[in-house]
Design a protein around this motif. Structure first.
Motif, PDB file in Angstrom:
ATOM      1  N   GLU A 264      44.545  37.510  33.726  1.00 46.04           N
ATOM      2  CA  GLU A 264      45.471  38.631  33.583  1.00 46.04           C
ATOM      3  C   GLU A 264      44.925  39.801  34.398  1.00 46.04           C
ATOM      4  OE1 GLU A 264      48.207  38.731  31.514  1.00 46.04           O
ATOM      5  OE2 GLU A 264      47.934  36.808  30.522  1.00 46.04           O
ATOM      6  N   ASP A 265      45.723  40.325  35.304  1.00 48.82           N
ATOM      7  CA  ASP A 265      45.239  41.412  36.138  1.00 48.82           C
ATOM      8  C   ASP A 265      45.047  42.710  35.359  1.00 48.82           C
ATOM      9  OD1 ASP A 265      46.906  40.565  39.266  1.00 48.82           O
ATOM     10  OD2 ASP A 265      45.006  39.933  38.397  1.00 48.82           O
ATOM     11  N   TRP A 266      46.006  43.066  34.519  1.00 44.40           N
ATOM     12  CA  TRP A 266      45.979  44.354  33.845  1.00 44.40           C
ATOM     13  C   TRP A 266      45.900  44.158  32.335  1.00 44.40           C
ATOM     14  CZ3 TRP A 266      45.549  48.927  36.318  1.00 44.40           C
ATOM     15  CH2 TRP A 266      45.816  48.938  37.687  1.00 44.40           C
ATOM     16  N   GLY A 267      45.227  45.093  31.682  1.00 45.70           N
ATOM     17  CA  GLY A 267      45.142  45.045  30.230  1.00 45.70           C
ATOM     18  C   GLY A 267      45.140  46.434  29.624  1.00 45.70           C
ATOM     19  N   LEU A 268      45.640  46.496  28.398  1.00 49.93           N
ATOM     20  CA  LEU A 268      45.581  47.704  27.592  1.00 49.93           C
ATOM     21  C   LEU A 268      44.694  47.400  26.395  1.00 49.93           C
ATOM     22  CD1 LEU A 268      49.315  48.884  27.384  1.00 49.93           C
ATOM     23  CD2 LEU A 268      47.416  50.166  28.348  1.00 49.93           C
TER      24      LEU A 268
ATOM     25  N   PRO B 155      37.203  50.559  33.109  1.00 48.85           N
ATOM     26  CA  PRO B 155      38.550  51.094  32.880  1.00 48.85           C
ATOM     27  C   PRO B 155      38.998  52.088  33.947  1.00 48.85           C
ATOM     28  CG  PRO B 155      37.229  51.237  30.887  1.00 48.85           C
ATOM     29  CD  PRO B 155      36.301  50.836  31.996  1.00 48.85           C
ATOM     30  N   SER B 156      40.260  51.984  34.323  1.00 51.72           N
ATOM     31  CA  SER B 156      40.875  52.973  35.208  1.00 51.72           C
ATOM     32  C   SER B 156      41.247  54.219  34.415  1.00 51.72           C
ATOM     33  CB  SER B 156      42.147  52.405  35.830  1.00 51.72           C
ATOM     34  OG  SER B 156      41.881  51.218  36.511  1.00 51.72           O
ATOM     35  N   TYR B 157      41.365  54.039  33.096  1.00 51.19           N
ATOM     36  CA  TYR B 157      41.721  55.145  32.207  1.00 51.19           C
ATOM     37  C   TYR B 157      41.071  54.892  30.856  1.00 51.19           C
ATOM     38  CZ  TYR B 157      44.299  58.255  29.149  1.00 51.19           C
ATOM     39  OH  TYR B 157      44.616  59.222  28.237  1.00 51.19           O
TER      40      TYR B 157
ATOM     41  N   ILE C 136      47.126  57.972  40.179  1.00 51.99           N
ATOM     42  CA  ILE C 136      45.899  58.433  39.523  1.00 51.99           C
ATOM     43  C   ILE C 136      46.282  59.102  38.215  1.00 51.99           C
ATOM     44  CG2 ILE C 136      43.955  60.044  39.689  1.00 51.99           C
ATOM     45  CD1 ILE C 136      44.138  59.662  42.757  1.00 51.99           C
ATOM     46  N   VAL C 137      45.505  58.818  37.176  1.00 47.97           N
ATOM     47  CA  VAL C 137      45.690  59.473  35.889  1.00 47.97           C
ATOM     48  C   VAL C 137      44.327  59.960  35.432  1.00 47.97           C
ATOM     49  CG1 VAL C 137      46.423  59.219  33.492  1.00 47.97           C
ATOM     50  CG2 VAL C 137      47.609  57.940  35.281  1.00 47.97           C
ATOM     51  N   VAL C 138      44.241  61.231  35.099  1.00 43.92           N
ATOM     52  CA  VAL C 138      43.003  61.807  34.589  1.00 43.92           C
ATOM     53  C   VAL C 138      42.895  61.465  33.100  1.00 43.92           C
ATOM     54  CG1 VAL C 138      41.775  63.982  34.173  1.00 43.92           C
ATOM     55  CG2 VAL C 138      43.087  63.663  36.273  1.00 43.92           C
ATOM     56  N   ASN C 139      41.690  61.084  32.663  1.00 37.54           N
ATOM     57  CA  ASN C 139      41.478  60.792  31.248  1.00 37.54           C
ATOM     58  C   ASN C 139      41.844  62.005  30.402  1.00 37.54           C
ATOM     59  OD1 ASN C 139      40.469  58.293  31.993  1.00 37.54           O
ATOM     60  ND2 ASN C 139      38.332  58.888  31.770  1.00 37.54           N
TER      61      ASN C 139
ATOM     62  N   LYS D  40      53.330  54.398  30.086  1.00 33.32           N
ATOM     63  CA  LYS D  40      53.535  55.219  31.288  1.00 33.32           C
ATOM     64  C   LYS D  40      52.251  55.307  32.111  1.00 33.32           C
ATOM     65  CE  LYS D  40      57.217  58.122  29.435  1.00 33.32           C
ATOM     66  NZ  LYS D  40      57.595  59.468  28.980  1.00 33.32           N
ATOM     67  N   THR D  41      51.126  55.435  31.421  1.00 38.91           N
ATOM     68  CA  THR D  41      49.831  55.486  32.107  1.00 38.91           C
ATOM     69  C   THR D  41      49.567  54.178  32.832  1.00 38.91           C
ATOM     70  OG1 THR D  41      48.978  57.048  30.465  1.00 38.91           O
ATOM     71  CG2 THR D  41      47.341  55.835  31.773  1.00 38.91           C
ATOM     72  N   LEU D  42      49.797  53.075  32.149  1.00 36.45           N
ATOM     73  CA  LEU D  42      49.623  51.749  32.752  1.00 36.45           C
ATOM     74  C   LEU D  42      50.496  51.610  33.989  1.00 36.45           C
ATOM     75  CD1 LEU D  42      48.658  48.755  32.729  1.00 36.45           C
ATOM     76  CD2 LEU D  42      50.620  48.300  31.237  1.00 36.45           C
ATOM     77  N   SER D  43      51.767  51.976  33.879  1.00 39.80           N
ATOM     78  CA  SER D  43      52.705  51.853  34.988  1.00 39.80           C
ATOM     79  C   SER D  43      52.261  52.683  36.197  1.00 39.80           C
ATOM     80  CB  SER D  43      54.098  52.279  34.529  1.00 39.80           C
ATOM     81  OG  SER D  43      55.010  52.221  35.581  1.00 39.80           O
TER      82      SER D  43
END
Length: 165
Positions: A20-24, A104-106, A135-138, A125-128
């Protein structure tokens, strides 16, 4: 109200290079009312079929674990003090966006501010945005302390938190 320290390294059970490429990854504590609202939200929407979703429940009950698993979430449980020792994370609720099990990217809050504004939960929305190369700032996490150390600092009289001995 204080900004709570949360993990910046991955807390996920995803292995780097997972199929799986992406995960939450959602980190919640059942005794925290803030986490409870996130848990209710997750139970209402169910797992997102486009990504692998994991919920880490601190000091969990079997009932919540089973409900989440029935909805397609990967669920793991942890003792809040053990989680703090391992990851240096002392507050909830927060979530992480990971790609391929990497760093993590976030890693941050579900909302833009402590008062939740009108934007609603921002995990999807952050994932998308991150999937689209943005870019999303923590976001800072305001919620409940999970370590006995931080509970004692934030609530020295024990009005909110019961400290375990």
């Amino acid at each position: 109200m204080a900004v709570l320290p949360v993990a910046t390294d991955s807390v996920s059970s995803f292995v780097e290079g997972d199929s799986e490429d992406w995960g939450l990854v959602h980190v919640l504590a059942e005794e925290c009312p803030c986490s409870r609202s996130v848990l209710d939200y997750l139970l209402e929407r169910g797992a997102n079929s486009g990504v692998r979703e994991e919920v880490i429940l601190l000091d969990a009950t079997d009932e919540s674990v089973e409900k989440l698993r029935e909805l397609g979430f990967l669920v793991s449980t942890a003792d809040s003090e053990g989680f703090c020792s391992r990851f240096g994370s002392e507050g909830v609720p927060f979530f992480q966006v990971v790609e391929g099990g990497a760093k993590p990217s976030y890693s941050g809050a579900y909302f833009d501010n402590a008062f939740r504004a009108t934007g609603g939960f921002l995990d999807l929305k952050t994932l998308s945005r991150l999937q689209g190369g943005g870019i999303v700032v923590n976001r800072p996490v305001y919620g409940c302390a999970t370590s006995d150390r931080l509970k004692a600092v934030l609530d020295p009289l024990g009005l909110k938190y019961a400290i375990r001995n």
